[in-house]
Design an enzyme around this catalytic site. Structure first.
Site, short mmCIF file in Angstrom:
data_model
loop_
_atom_site.label_atom_id
_atom_site.label_comp_id
_atom_site.label_asym_id
_atom_site.label_seq_id
_atom_site.Cartn_x
_atom_site.Cartn_y
_atom_site.Cartn_z
N LYS A 1 38.20 48.49 52.71
CA LYS A 1 39.47 47.98 52.00
C LYS A 1 39.77 49.04 51.11
O LYS A 1 40.90 49.45 50.80
CB LYS A 1 38.77 46.82 50.92
N GLN B 1 33.29 41.69 45.39
CA GLN B 1 32.77 41.42 46.62
C GLN B 1 31.67 40.48 46.77
O GLN B 1 30.81 40.67 45.74
CB GLN B 1 32.33 42.88 47.31
N ASP C 1 42.00 37.93 45.45
CA ASP C 1 41.23 37.37 46.50
C ASP C 1 41.72 35.90 46.54
O ASP C 1 41.27 34.98 47.35
CB ASP C 1 39.81 37.46 46.10
N1 GUN Z 1 32.94 38.30 51.08
C1 GUN Z 1 33.26 37.82 52.32
N2 GUN Z 1 34.66 37.65 52.52
C2 GUN Z 1 35.05 38.20 51.22
C3 GUN Z 1 36.43 38.31 50.75
O1 GUN Z 1 37.58 38.06 51.60
N3 GUN Z 1 36.49 38.62 49.58
C4 GUN Z 1 35.47 39.07 48.72
N4 GUN Z 1 35.82 39.34 47.45
N5 GUN Z 1 34.39 39.03 49.39
C5 GUN Z 1 34.11 38.51 50.49
#
Ligand code: GUN
Length: 291
Positions: free
Chosen positions: A53, A97, A120
């Site tokens: 990311k 995350q 998100d």
């Molecule tokens: N863990 C698994 N997928 C995601 C996501 O799209 N965003 C975040 N913040 N954590 C995750």
């Protein structure tokens, strides 16, 4: 029939090029888009996702700030960091995350993020807005799937869609977005009695269960669009043991489906692309005083 491949790498490259242009325009107007990423603990998969990311942000001209906390971090320290980022006008998106270590109340952490910076789309208010068809930040993976359907010219309105998996991150928001787009949606999960009876009816089958090769060709309707959100490894004993695979048996299903996403190179890159899109949208709102 061999299915058309819905290529998430190619679509991501196109969209990320456009997003980089938008980021540069915003920077020229004095609002360089900024994303803060918080990683807590030592989950190796999370570390890889976060690294990807951050790298994608840099490439698109989005400023990224990364905050690492150890596995035994105090929740109060992370909450204080989120509060500071909420107040920082140079930060347009905040991402924590998931999963978080067990001492954390995940809901409390997600609710601490300002709704306008929740790129998100996990905050209850953004989830509520999505469920009501109001503008919101949509969760990145299902949002990316909708873009793949759109650019793949897959008709959604009137289609029978089956979503396998009911997580807050993928299954539930996926069902809401498909419903909003006019599909007739069934959500299947671990308690579903006859999974194959449902999946075989699907014009659009979205699979997000997290189990390698769980969906075989006999579970796919001929000509269907198959979207594989899974990210697993081929099991021991398989000729491709250890290599990445999805929840769908790709080689078998591609002989039956009309269109299908590969793993890797399907939904995965689209998730990050939509994170960039949401961050830029948030920065645009700030530039236009709409926050
Ligand atoms: N863990 C698994 N997928 C995601 C996501 O799209 N965003 C975040 N913040 N954590 C995750």
């Amino acid at each position: 029939m061999t299915a058309r491949i819905l290529d998430g790498n190619a679509l991501s490259a196109k969209l990320r090029g456009e997003l980089a242009g938008q980021a540069a325009e915003l920077a020229a107007r004095g609002v360089p888009p900024g994303l803060a990423v918080i990683l807590v603990g030592d989950n190796p998969a999370s570390a890889v996702y976060v690294r990807n990311k951050v790298a994608a942000c840099e490439k698109a001209g989005i400023r990224s700030l990364k905050f690492d906390y150890p596995q035994d971090a105090e929740p109060a320290a992370v909450l204080a960091r989120i509060a500071a980022l909420n107040d920082d006008p140079a930060v347009h998106g905040i991402l924590v995350q998931l999963p978080l270590p067990p001492q954390f109340d995940e809901k409390q952490v997600l609710e601490a993020i300002s709704v306008g910076k929740d790129v998100d789309g996990f905050h209850a208010e953004n989830v509520g807005r999505l469920s009501q068809g109001q503008p919101a930040f949509f969760p990145c993976t299902p949002h990316g799937v909708m873009k793949m359907l759109e650019y793949g010219d897959i008709p959604v309105s009137g289609a029978d869609a089956v979503v396998v998996g009911r997580s807050n991150i993928v299954g539930k928001p996926m069902a809401m977005l498909l419903t909003q787009a006019g599909a007739t949606v069934t959500v299947c999960h671990s308690k579903t009695r006859d999974l194959a009876a449902h999946t075989r009816r699907a014009d659009i089958l979205v699979v997000a269960i997290g189990r390698a090769l769980a969906i075989g060709a006999e579970m796919v309707k001929p000509g269907a669009t198959v979207i594989d959100v899974g990210m697993n490894r081929f099991p021991d004993g398989h000729p491709k043991a250890g290599k990445l695979c999805g929840d769908v048996d790709f080689e078998a299903a591609r002989e039956v489906a009309g269109a299908i996403t590969p793993v890797p190179g399907g939904v995965g890159p689209m998730t990050i692309t939509m994170l960039l899109a949401n961050t830029i949208e948030s920065a645009r709102r700030a530039a236009e005083g709409r926050r």
